[in-house]
Write a protein that holds these residues in place. Structure first.
Motif: not given
Length: 255
Positions: A153-166
């Motif tokens: 949620a704070f340090d999202g990596q490349v490819g984590q747009c969906a997971y980080s946003a959720s």
């Protein structure tokens, strides 16, 4: 809030963080309702004994989760449902534009957000409505909700747009929910785990998992589900923990 003789609903309880939390709370004298889409939760409840009941349910289903909450309320008797530790969720990895120049799949993005964010809201709203009817405890408290976010949620990596946003959405709900539910004497907290030894981690290539573990400052390893369970218990028993997100990550900051 004391754990002993209280009743808690644990989602994602068939394995990983949820299973470890259920086991810890049962060992501390609590009753638990284990909720998961996998029927493995039935075996775990049987192993934990008379203090545990299982409910096979989808966290995004209003009917399924109402049934799980009702089961917990009934199990709790006069004290009702005292708390929720919401661990259920999915991980997803997809680039916005892949190597062939194709855009990310929109349905996959929506599914991740639906499960991780809408599912969390569903569990929270139904549990809060039940806990609002509880008689206040010695400290005046009626219940506690613990959601699972992620350091992504704070340090999202490349490819984590969906997971980080959720997971950022889970973080964003914590304070307004805590403020709203304060009138019902219900606390809301979130735990943001780092890299942990869970079945979800098995979906990540071994090389990537090893690199993540090596990036943890200390202890230089993956987190253990039992350490998440320990923090969940501490949140339950500490009444001043409210409206906050706690990183549980060994100091890692992903890049």
């Amino acid at each position: 809030m004391q754990v002993k003789d209280r009743t808690f609903l644990i989602t994602g309880a068939a394995s990983g963080l949820g299973a470890a939390t259920a086991e810890r709370l049962v060992n501390a004298g609590a009753n638990v309702v284990l909720c998961d889409m996998s029927d493995r939760v039935l075996n775990l409840a049987e192993q934990l004994g008379a203090q545990a009941k299982a409910c096979v349910a989808d966290i995004t289903s209003a009917a399924d989760m109402q049934q799980a909450v009702n089961t917990a309320v009934a199990l709790g008797g006069e004290s009702g449902l005292s708390g929720v530790v919401h661990c259920a969720g999915v991980v997803s990895v997809a680039k916005l534009v892949d190597r062939e120049g194709n855009p990310a799949d929109l349905d996959s993005y929506a599914r991740t957000v639906h499960i991780n964010l809408v599912g969390t809201f569903n569990v929270m709203r139904l549990a809060a409505a039940a806990m609002a009817n509880n008689p206040p405890g010695d400290s005046g408290e009626r219940g506690v909700i613990i959601n699972t976010a992620s350091i992504a949620a704070f340090d999202g990596q490349v490819g984590q747009c969906a997971y980080s946003a959720s997971k950022a959405g889970v973080v964003g709900m914590s304070l307004p929910a805590a403020r709203e539910l304060s009138r019902h004497a219900i606390r809301v907290m979130a735990i943001a785990p780092g890299v942990f030894e869970t079945p979800m981690m098995s979906e990540i290539p071994d090389e990537a998992a090893q690199a993540l573990a090596a990036a943890v400052p200390f202890p230089k390893r993956l987190g253990k589900p039992e350490e998440f369970a320990l923090l969940a218990e501490q949140i339950i028993t500490n009444p001043m923990l409210n409206g906050e997100v706690i990183r549980l990550d060994g100091g890692i900051r992903m890049q």
